[in-house]
Design a protein around this motif. Structure first.
Motif, PDB file in Angstrom:
ATOM      1  N   PHE C 226      16.946 -53.093   5.958  1.00 44.14           N
ATOM      2  CA  PHE C 226      17.269 -54.002   4.826  1.00 44.14           C
ATOM      3  C   PHE C 226      16.401 -53.600   3.535  1.00 44.14           C
ATOM      4  N   ALA C 227      15.289 -53.273   3.806  1.00 41.31           N
ATOM      5  CA  ALA C 227      14.447 -52.821   2.708  1.00 41.31           C
ATOM      6  C   ALA C 227      14.904 -51.521   2.261  1.00 41.31           C
ATOM      7  N   ILE C 228      15.070 -50.687   3.000  1.00 41.05           N
ATOM      8  CA  ILE C 228      15.781 -49.371   2.422  1.00 41.05           C
ATOM      9  C   ILE C 228      17.091 -49.783   1.662  1.00 41.05           C
ATOM     10  N   LEU C 229      17.903 -50.662   2.162  1.00 43.28           N
ATOM     11  CA  LEU C 229      19.024 -51.169   1.463  1.00 43.28           C
ATOM     12  C   LEU C 229      18.754 -51.553   0.117  1.00 43.28           C
ATOM     13  N   THR C 230      17.903 -52.336   0.015  1.00 45.26           N
ATOM     14  CA  THR C 230      17.631 -53.243  -1.027  1.00 45.26           C
ATOM     15  C   THR C 230      17.061 -52.185  -2.034  1.00 45.26           C
ATOM     16  N   VAL C 231      16.153 -51.220  -1.694  1.00 43.97           N
ATOM     17  CA  VAL C 231      15.793 -50.294  -2.613  1.00 43.97           C
ATOM     18  C   VAL C 231      16.784 -49.350  -3.337  1.00 43.97           C
ATOM     19  N   ALA C 232      17.889 -49.116  -2.344  1.00 43.60           N
ATOM     20  CA  ALA C 232      19.071 -48.477  -2.809  1.00 43.60           C
ATOM     21  C   ALA C 232      19.795 -49.176  -3.767  1.00 43.60           C
ATOM     22  N   SER C 233      20.084 -50.508  -3.325  1.00 37.39           N
ATOM     23  CA  SER C 233      20.859 -51.269  -4.208  1.00 37.39           C
ATOM     24  C   SER C 233      20.213 -51.210  -5.771  1.00 37.39           C
ATOM     25  N   LEU C 234      19.108 -51.396  -5.828  1.00 39.06           N
ATOM     26  CA  LEU C 234      18.573 -51.266  -7.036  1.00 39.06           C
ATOM     27  C   LEU C 234      18.461 -50.091  -7.840  1.00 39.06           C
ATOM     28  N   GLY C 235      18.718 -49.059  -7.168  1.00 38.47           N
ATOM     29  CA  GLY C 235      18.868 -47.950  -7.727  1.00 38.47           C
ATOM     30  C   GLY C 235      20.348 -47.723  -7.989  1.00 38.47           C
ATOM     31  N   PHE C 236      21.134 -48.163  -7.343  1.00 41.05           N
ATOM     32  CA  PHE C 236      22.696 -48.124  -7.488  1.00 41.05           C
ATOM     33  C   PHE C 236      22.914 -48.968  -8.867  1.00 41.05           C
ATOM     34  N   ILE C 237      22.353 -50.188  -8.942  1.00 40.96           N
ATOM     35  CA  ILE C 237      22.679 -50.728 -10.227  1.00 40.96           C
ATOM     36  C   ILE C 237      21.686 -50.444 -11.445  1.00 40.96           C
ATOM     37  N   GLY C 238      21.079 -49.409 -10.930  1.00 38.44           N
ATOM     38  CA  GLY C 238      20.361 -48.555 -12.168  1.00 38.44           C
ATOM     39  C   GLY C 238      18.927 -49.077 -12.823  1.00 38.44           C
TER      40      GLY C 238
END
Lengths: 263, 334, 297
Positions: C226-238
């Motif tokens: 889930f942490a990896i996903l959250t990191v990716a989410s923040l990356g996704f929204i820039g």
């Protein structure tokens, strides 16, 4: 050795969202004295207050009123340092040998821990502590080869021996035995009881032996007291209590003992 | 026909360390109106014997290698789980040591008792006096009140409305006993029914069970480690050691004239009246590992009397009423 | 003493035996083994990623405009993106950033949470009230929103992002640890330690915390995904990792404009995330079964 004078312990009631709980009187006006070198039996059923009394003696809790004196010192007036030193003099063995040993500590660490905590009083360096731990294991009939084992490798009786070794580590004058054999098989119970008797003669220990098993009390104790709902209802020489009980409660308990006897 | 007849029962339990042969040929016959005490140290297989009768040993890891458990002549090992469910709680009652885990905390005890009574009534209308429909429910409620009264719970009608947590440990155990007995079982399996209780309550409960045996014409298997309890409440006793019954017979004969060294050792370990301090005899050693049991008599390694012959083969049970499995029996120390 | 109990026959040390036992139970489950294999694969790539990438210059930001949007082929198994960079190289190199950031979040969250939970559970009283109300406060705000706000305030960058996510991460650990500490506080061996005069610090660090390591480790492993996903989410929204640093979420974010025609630019970073998260979750489940058998069966 230890004098308990008019000790009362009341747990305050709690006022919660869904009404009030009344205060609970766990001990009321309990007086006992245990003489040096004797085994004193305290008999009570569940909820009688015997556990509260041990907690007060160990100073894990303070009595609401009354005094507990050990070797003439009143616990309530001792400084924290003096209380800490006093802790070394009274030790306890609990009922459940499976729960009373930290599963993550080796036997060595378990037995030397009291020496580490009381090193100011005992003055043992780490090597001397290990040596003493080995001696203690010998003393309780286990042997030093078990020093680096962990609690789960031992049977109930062996664990209780480890608990006894830990209790003896700081050179106590008195040991509280809180149902030390209730969780054990009768064959093992006999060994542990004999070991305790042996240690008492050898080291001149004073025992406060708490049990609900009258047979065990009769076998081990010189004097005894019966506690019922926080009050002492009978006290005297063990033999006298068994032969001529004066309270109804004592008579009832003695008649309810499941003995292997046919008449 | 005997009520319960366990014949040559072998059970093994698989674990990480290997398969342990935990029941090694159990033979036990229980008739109506007999109370059999099953005694022995922890790990001797007494609880597994009791659980086997109600088929509550999980399989796997448990596996029955051989034998039969005949309940009124029918082999329970051949029964399906659904068929067993119909027997449990009605014809075979069970009481366990810990009263806290065996009552559903979400239902009033009245509801739980009435349910058991109703299902017993469906099997045998005589339990509810032949009543049907709404009358059956009324009869079941009356029966529940009567049972609670019988097990010594004061004001039983009012307490039917209470939930399990409103009862103390001793009271809860009585409720469980009432629940085990309300279906008028033919056989009661009681596994350490009084170990968690105070001595005074223990005596009452034992008297109660004993009284019900005659009233309901039951047979009882009482599993306990306390020989005092056996002496006070059983008619017969079977002493178990490491998966075998090593001595059995009428309780007085066995406890006053023990033939097997193990029975003797257990008796000598009890602090009875007149034993002076230090005179108690412990039993050195512990129950053997059953994955690699010792050859021959499993008690031989701890036995003071053992000889070469003891290690050659498992001794047979000999005798008629009072039976023992020992090559050198006797009730005297050497 | 005549009644010396028979010594247990144990050839090997208890530790190694219990380790072997645990391994045995773990290996009983194929899914746990698959999880462990995936996690090991991801970790190996995280370490070696930049070196095994076929086009290291693309990882450093180099572009190859001649080869834009090439579909997957032998030369570029995952295809190329809008700058002509090799997607496989970017995904491999991005593993390190994603896994490190995820690990950072979980480790910081665990440290802070364990400390807060242990103090709250052990000291009780006002400490408990204050720390737990703060953690309640955190739980009322969705973690991602809070992380976004904090990351926006701190500015972009991996470290800031890790701090931002950790801030919303610790309350979960604090609650877990507090509950475990409260339970262990009542154990007889803790009372025994008090009776021999052990200090509160000793009781907490020697007797209580070592006995609650298992549930913490299990939660860490389950949280990694889930942490990896959250990191990716923040990356996704820039507001997380900025290009050109390759990171799965950022890669996904950039490529969303080219969907569905150039599907490979989004598909393979997404697949990498899937594999990593799936692996950590399976591993966590397996560890829970081994370390905390009460939770299942």
């Amino acid at each position: 050795m230890i004098e308990i004078e008019n000790v009362t312990k009341i747990y305050p009631g709690r006022r919660g969202m869904f009404g009030e709980q009344p205060p609970v009187t766990a001990l009321s006006d309990v007086s006992l004295s245990v003489r040096p070198g004797e085994s004193f039996g305290l008999v009570g059923e569940s909820g009688s207050g015997k556990t509260t009394l041990t907690r007060c003696i160990l100073r894990l809790e303070a009595p609401t009123s009354g005094r507990i004196r050990f070797d003439g010192h009143d616990f309530a007036t001792l400084s924290p340092a003096a209380l800490r030193a006093m802790r070394a003099r009274i030790q306890i063995v609990f009922q459940d040998p499976f729960a009373s040993l930290n599963p993550r500590m080796s036997v060595h660490d378990i037995v030397t821990e009291p020496m580490l905590i009381h090193r100011a009083t005992l003055g043992l360096n780490p090597r001397a502590q290990t040596e003493r731990a080995a001696e203690l294991l010998d003393l309780v009939g286990l042997g030093p080869q078990y020093l680096h084992r962990y609690p789960h490798e031992f049977s109930g009786g062996q664990r209780q021996r480890i608990c006894i070794a830990r209790a003896l580590a700081p050179n106590p004058a008195m040991v509280l035995l809180d149902e030390p054999t209730s969780a054990l098989d009768v064959s093992v119970q006999a060994q542990v009881l004999n070991l305790l008797g042996d240690l008492q003669t050898r080291l001149g220990l004073t025992y406060l032996f708490i049990s609900h098993d009258l047979g065990v009390i009769r076998y081990v104790c010189d004097r005894m007291a019966l506690i019922l709902r926080g009050r002492i209802v009978e006290q005297g020489e063990t033999q006298a209590v068994f032969e001529t009980p004066s309270s109804d409660y004592a008579r009832m308990l003695i008649s309810a003992m499941p003995e292997v006897a046919f008449d | 026909m005997a009520l319960l007849d366990i014949r040559d029962l072998h059970l093994s339990m698989r674990s990480f360390d290997g398969a342990a042969h935990v029941l090694n040929g159990i033979n036990l016959t229980v008739n109506r109106r007999e109370v059999w005490g099953l005694v022995g140290e922890t790990g001797c297989g007494k609880s597994l014997t009791g659980l086997s009768v109600s088929r509550l040993v999980p399989e796997p890891p448990g596996k029955y290698l051989a034998g039969q458990i005949l309940f009124e002549g029918e082999d329970l090992l051949q029964r399906s789980e659904v068929q067993m469910q119909a027997l449990r709680g009605t014809r075979i009652g069970m009481i366990f040591q810990d009263p806290t885990t065996n009552l559903n905390p979400a239902f009033r005890i009245g509801t739980q008792l009435v349910d058991v009574a109703l299902s017993a009534g469906r099997r045998d209308p005589a339990v509810l006096g032949g009543a049907r429909g709404r009358g059956a429910r009324r009869a079941a409620e009356a029966l529940a009140v009567a049972m609670l009264d019988k097990v010594g719970i004061p004001d039983p009608a009012a307490r039917l409305q209470d939930y399990p947590h409103q009862f103390s440990g001793g009271m809860r155990q009585r409720v469980l006993i009432a629940m085990a007995l309300i279906g008028r079982p033919d056989l009661l399996i009681a596994d350490e029914p009084t170990t968690a209780l105070d001595v005074s309550v223990q005596a009452q409960i034992l008297r109660l069970i004993r009284g019900m045996v005659d009233e309901f014409d039951m047979g009882v298997v009482m599993i306990t480690h306390n020989l005092g309890v056996v002496a006070q409440s059983c008619t017969h006793v079977a002493v178990m050691y490491a998966g075998n019954i090593v001595e059995s017979g009428p309780v007085r004969a066995v406890l006053t004239g023990p033939q097997h060294p193990y029975t003797r050792a257990l008796l000598q370990a009890i602090p009875t009246r007149g034993v002076v301090r230090g005179a108690l005899k412990g039993l050195a050693g512990s129950v053997p590992n059953l994955i690699t049991p010792p050859p021959g008599c499993r008690f031989a390694p701890r036995c003071t009397r053992a000889q070469a012959a003891c290690r050659a083969g498992l001794p047979e049970m000999t005798g008629t009423q009072h039976r023992t499995a020992c090559l050198f029996p006797g009730d005297r120390d050497d | 003493m005549t009644d010396i109990p028979a010594p247990p026959i144990v050839q090997e040390s208890a530790r190694s035996l219990s380790m072997r036992r645990a391994l045995f139970r773990f290996r009983q489950s194929h899914l746990s083994m698959l999880g462990a294999a995936l996690v090991i694969l991801v970790l190996v790539i995280a370490v070696l990623g930049p070196w095994i990438a076929p086009y290291p210059d693309h990882v450093a930001g180099g572009v190859d405009t001649a080869n834009r949007f090439k579909p997957p082929s032998w030369g570029n198994p995952f295809g190329t993106n809008e700058l002509g960079q090799d997607v496989l190289s970017l995904v491999l190199a991005g593993t390190r950033v994603s896994v490190l950031a995820g690990l950072g979040v979980v480790v910081i969250g665990t440290l802070v949470g364990t400390l807060a939970g242990a103090v709250a559970g052990f000291a009780g009283g006002w400490w408990d009230e204050i720390l737990m109300r703060i953690s309640d406060l955190k739980l009322t705000v969705p973690g991602l929103i809070l992380a976004m706000a904090v990351a926006a305030a701190l500015g972009p960058g991996i470290v800031n992002m890790v701090i931002a996510i950790s801030l919303s991460w610790w309350p979960g650990y604090a609650r877990l640890v507090r509950g475990e500490v409260l339970a262990k506080k009542e154990e007889v061996f803790v009372t025994a330690a008090r009776a021999i005069g052990a200090s509160p610090a000793r009781i907490l660090f020697r007797h209580i915390l070592p006995n609650i390591v298992s549930p913490i480790v299990v939660k860490m492993s389950l949280d990694m995904g889930f942490a990896i996903l959250t990191v990716a989410s923040l990356g996704f929204i820039g507001i997380g990792v900025r290009p050109p640093t390759p990171e799965w979420g950022t890669l996904l974010s950039v490529s969303r404009s080219y969907m569905p025609d150039f599907w490979w630019t989004a598909m393979f970073p997404g697949l990498a995330m899937f594999v990593a998260i799936f692996g950590f979750n399976l591993l966590g489940d397996g560890l829970r079964d081994v370390l905390d058998p009460r939770a299942r069966r």
